[in-house]
Design a protein around this motif. Structure first.
Motif, PDB file in Angstrom:
ATOM      1  N   ALA A 176       0.847  -1.200   0.000  1.00 21.60           N
ATOM      2  CA  ALA A 176       0.000   0.000   0.000  1.00 21.60           C
ATOM      3  C   ALA A 176       0.881   1.248   0.000  1.00 21.60           C
ATOM      4  N   PRO A 177       0.394   2.353  -0.572  1.00 18.72           N
ATOM      5  CA  PRO A 177       1.173   3.601  -0.545  1.00 18.72           C
ATOM      6  C   PRO A 177       1.404   4.066   0.895  1.00 18.72           C
ATOM      7  N   GLN A 178       2.599   4.596   1.130  1.00 18.53           N
ATOM      8  CA  GLN A 178       2.940   5.144   2.444  1.00 18.53           C
ATOM      9  C   GLN A 178       3.448   6.571   2.253  1.00 18.53           C
ATOM     10  N   GLU A 179       3.049   7.464   3.152  1.00 16.65           N
ATOM     11  CA  GLU A 179       3.562   8.829   3.111  1.00 16.65           C
ATOM     12  C   GLU A 179       4.699   8.961   4.105  1.00 16.65           C
ATOM     13  N   LEU A 180       5.829   9.466   3.618  1.00 17.41           N
ATOM     14  CA  LEU A 180       6.985   9.689   4.490  1.00 17.41           C
ATOM     15  C   LEU A 180       7.317  11.180   4.436  1.00 17.41           C
ATOM     16  N   ARG A 227       6.112   9.986  -1.209  1.00 20.72           N
ATOM     17  CA  ARG A 227       5.085   8.971  -1.063  1.00 20.72           C
ATOM     18  C   ARG A 227       5.648   7.747  -1.753  1.00 20.72           C
ATOM     19  N   VAL A 238       5.678   3.342  -2.633  1.00 22.00           N
ATOM     20  CA  VAL A 238       5.077   2.009  -2.678  1.00 22.00           C
ATOM     21  C   VAL A 238       6.230   1.022  -2.759  1.00 22.00           C
ATOM     22  N   GLU A 292      11.305   0.213  -5.052  1.00 24.61           N
ATOM     23  CA  GLU A 292      10.641   1.328  -4.375  1.00 24.61           C
ATOM     24  C   GLU A 292      10.119   2.278  -5.428  1.00 24.61           C
ATOM     25  N   HIS A 303      13.914   3.832   5.815  1.00 27.43           N
ATOM     26  CA  HIS A 303      13.653   2.586   6.538  1.00 27.43           C
ATOM     27  C   HIS A 303      14.078   2.666   7.996  1.00 27.43           C
TER      28      HIS A 303
END
Lengths: 132, 132
Positions: B32-36, B42, B44, B54, B110
């Motif tokens: 799922a997409p993640q916002e950082l 953003r 995936v 990535e 990470h």
């Protein structure tokens, strides 16, 4: 469908210099240069614990790498190669999904069937599929 | 010195479309997409059997990906990330070999220490080192 990342290919303007950077500065396991005249490239394979890096340099007058280096004289990331079990089934699935292959399945630099996919269908990234 | 290829990062102009291509056309294991927000991206993550891909898209006004996509509106291969055991020792070895780091060691996406190396010292390829 796609399996392992078989390799990442980097086009380089000076194969010996790039090999030395990976061997000496990055401390990687760097192979000897190989000429693959039928593919129009001189290559160096770098063996990492989980995959390979392929350094590519043009060989001959009709190399598939020449145009890339003309546009990117300093070199750059050229393509990624994913393994598939069945290249014909992979091609059929991709075409059904609307993706375009670049030419037909042919025998690649590792002696196995490969297919390249159009970067415009994959966010600007050239993808090679190799039947593992 | 360098160990596993931790990931290949691809900058994409449309994160959902690129994720769908990898999931539906290539049949990959797509997260799922993640916002950082602290990294301005953003992302995936695509899990392959031996490494990760990535997908990166800009987030916010000061994203490190915005300039790349301005130059490459269709997207493209952005960087490779190699694992190292000791990031400080890696930095010292690279600087001694004449390579330039882009900034200092910092905490990456990470949660681990990372260092970026100047593409001009590595044949046009942006390299991230991550302490694994």
């Amino acid at each position: 469908m796609i399996g392992r990342l078989n390799h990442v290919a980097l086009a380089v303007p000076d194969l010996d210099a790039a090999a030395a950077q990976y061997r000496d500065a990055l401390g990687a396991d760097v192979g000897a240069p190989q000429e693959l005249p039928e593919h129009g490239v001189r290559v160096v394979f770098i063996t990492l614990p989980n995959t390979k890096i392929e350094l590519l340099h043009p060989l001959g007058d009709d190399s598939p790498i020449s145009g890339f280096l003309a546009k990117n004289p300093a070199g750059g990331m050229h393509h990624v190669c994913y393994e598939v079990d069945d290249i014909a089934a992979a091609r059929d699935r991709l075409v059904a999904a609307g993706a375009r292959a670049l030419g037909d399945v042919k025998i690649g630099a590792h002696g196995k069937p490969v297919l390249f996919l159009h970067p415009k269908d994959f966010a600007g990234c050239l993808i090679e599929l190799e039947e593992a």
